[in-house]
Design an enzyme around this catalytic site. Sequence first.
Site, PDB file in Angstrom:
ATOM      1  CG  HIS A   1      10.060  33.000  48.870  1.00  0.00           C
ATOM      2  ND1 HIS A   1       9.285  34.127  47.832  1.00  0.00           N
ATOM      3  CD2 HIS A   1       9.701  33.126  50.116  1.00  0.00           C
ATOM      4  CE1 HIS A   1       8.048  34.104  48.570  1.00  0.00           C
ATOM      5  NE2 HIS A   1       8.574  33.979  49.907  1.00  0.00           N
TER       6      HIS A   1
ATOM      7  CG  HIS B   1      13.314  22.417  54.306  1.00  0.00           C
ATOM      8  ND1 HIS B   1      13.200  21.683  52.699  1.00  0.00           N
ATOM      9  CD2 HIS B   1      14.872  23.286  53.971  1.00  0.00           C
ATOM     10  CE1 HIS B   1      13.480  22.437  52.321  1.00  0.00           C
ATOM     11  NE2 HIS B   1      15.016  22.753  52.389  1.00  0.00           N
TER      12      HIS B   1
ATOM     13  N   GLY C   1      23.091  24.520  50.235  1.00  0.00           N
ATOM     14  CA  GLY C   1      22.514  24.237  49.008  1.00  0.00           C
ATOM     15  C   GLY C   1      21.592  25.141  49.216  1.00  0.00           C
TER      16      GLY C   1
ATOM     17  CB  CYS D   1       6.674  34.802  44.243  1.00  0.00           C
ATOM     18  SG  CYS D   1       7.989  36.034  45.366  1.00  0.00           S
TER      19      CYS D   1
ATOM     20  CG  ASP E   1      10.386  19.809  49.844  1.00  0.00           C
ATOM     21  OD1 ASP E   1      11.011  20.729  50.335  1.00  0.00           O
ATOM     22  OD2 ASP E   1      10.259  18.464  49.011  1.00  0.00           O
TER      23      ASP E   1
ATOM     24  CG  HIS F   1      11.223  37.669  47.062  1.00  0.00           C
ATOM     25  ND1 HIS F   1      10.966  36.068  46.403  1.00  0.00           N
ATOM     26  CD2 HIS F   1      12.482  37.442  47.452  1.00  0.00           C
ATOM     27  CE1 HIS F   1      12.074  36.267  45.999  1.00  0.00           C
ATOM     28  NE2 HIS F   1      12.855  36.875  46.751  1.00  0.00           N
TER      29      HIS F   1
ATOM     30  CG  ASN G   1      18.998  24.287  53.710  1.00  0.00           C
ATOM     31  OD1 ASN G   1      19.730  23.921  54.269  1.00  0.00           O
ATOM     32  ND2 ASN G   1      18.698  23.501  53.072  1.00  0.00           N
TER      33      ASN G   1
ATOM     34  CB  CYS H   1      10.491  33.934  42.916  1.00  0.00           C
ATOM     35  SG  CYS H   1      10.265  33.596  44.307  1.00  0.00           S
TER      36      CYS H   1
ATOM     37  CG  HIS I   1      12.404  28.123  51.391  1.00  0.00           C
ATOM     38  ND1 HIS I   1      12.988  27.880  50.717  1.00  0.00           N
ATOM     39  CD2 HIS I   1      12.762  26.360  51.456  1.00  0.00           C
ATOM     40  CE1 HIS I   1      14.176  27.919  50.341  1.00  0.00           C
ATOM     41  NE2 HIS I   1      14.454  26.611  51.244  1.00  0.00           N
TER      42      HIS I   1
HETATM   43  P1  AMP Z   1      16.107  24.398  49.249  1.00  0.00           P
HETATM   44  O1  AMP Z   1      16.827  23.430  49.543  1.00  0.00           O
HETATM   45  O2  AMP Z   1      16.268  24.556  50.670  1.00  0.00           O
HETATM   46  O3  AMP Z   1      16.420  25.431  48.933  1.00  0.00           O
HETATM   47  O4  AMP Z   1      14.672  23.901  48.974  1.00  0.00           O
HETATM   48  C1  AMP Z   1      13.552  23.834  48.559  1.00  0.00           C
HETATM   49  C2  AMP Z   1      13.051  22.747  48.470  1.00  0.00           C
HETATM   50  O5  AMP Z   1      11.567  23.701  47.565  1.00  0.00           O
HETATM   51  C3  AMP Z   1      13.594  21.875  47.722  1.00  0.00           C
HETATM   52  O6  AMP Z   1      13.035  20.716  48.893  1.00  0.00           O
HETATM   53  C4  AMP Z   1      12.112  20.673  46.766  1.00  0.00           C
HETATM   54  O7  AMP Z   1      12.233  19.817  46.600  1.00  0.00           O
HETATM   55  C5  AMP Z   1      11.195  22.000  47.379  1.00  0.00           C
HETATM   56  N1  AMP Z   1       9.886  22.240  46.171  1.00  0.00           N
HETATM   57  C6  AMP Z   1      10.461  22.751  44.798  1.00  0.00           C
HETATM   58  N2  AMP Z   1      10.080  22.721  44.340  1.00  0.00           N
HETATM   59  C7  AMP Z   1       8.797  22.573  44.373  1.00  0.00           C
HETATM   60  C8  AMP Z   1       7.226  22.659  44.419  1.00  0.00           C
HETATM   61  N3  AMP Z   1       6.690  23.076  43.506  1.00  0.00           N
HETATM   62  N4  AMP Z   1       6.279  22.441  45.847  1.00  0.00           N
HETATM   63  C9  AMP Z   1       6.766  21.783  46.501  1.00  0.00           C
HETATM   64  N5  AMP Z   1       8.498  21.714  46.873  1.00  0.00           N
HETATM   65  C10 AMP Z   1       9.334  22.270  45.297  1.00  0.00           C
HETATM   66 ZN    ZN Z   2       9.740  34.592  46.325  1.00  0.00          ZN
END
Ligand code: AMP
Ligand code: ZN
Length: 136
Positions: free
Chosen positions: A120, A124, A115, A14, A37, A53, A109, A11, A122
């Site tokens: 994991h 936003h 989307g 993680c 982000d 996780h 999401n 992940c 999260h």
């Molecule tokens: P989601 O599409 O709702 O699953 O959101 C995942 C978010 O993680 C997206 O907005 C990505 O831009 C962000 N993301 C992916 N990889 C990284 C990273 N290494 N550091 C910070 N944000 C990330």
């Molecule tokens: Zn995770």
Amino acid sequence: MSQMLHRDPECLFCKIVAGDIPSNKVYEDELCYAFYDIDPQAPIHFLVIPKTHIGSVAEVIEGPAPYTAESALSSPITTGNAAVVGHIFAVIAQLCKDLGLESYRVVSNIGDQAGQSVKHLHFHVLGGRDMTWPPG
Ligand code: AMP
Ligand code: ZN
């Protein structure tokens, strides 16, 4: 309060919590981690995640959390994890106050159709611009 962390070695988030992948940290405590982000969709866009996780909101379950390694070992993996979500929302409220944000949007999401690209849990946090409703 200490909590047993479940970690998925595959992940991305993680790995960020473990420090194996770098991130731009906003805040951290025992239970959660906040970071900007990598592809911001607003002037302020950070993510807040549980350190343990959890795949998404769909995996949040009421019940007592395994607060120690010992109780985690003696409990099924489905033991409650909902308390961390309340904690995350309190952290979001405080961080936004600290950043001077009075209006902002919190989004999570769940699943491919909505989307979700990282599996994991999260949240936003987006702010600093006008937003429309409904979201796309
Ligand atoms: P989601 O599409 O709702 O699953 O959101 C995942 C978010 O993680 C997206 O907005 C990505 O831009 C962000 N993301 C992916 N990889 C990284 C990273 N290494 N550091 C910070 N944000 C990330
Ligand atoms: Zn995770």
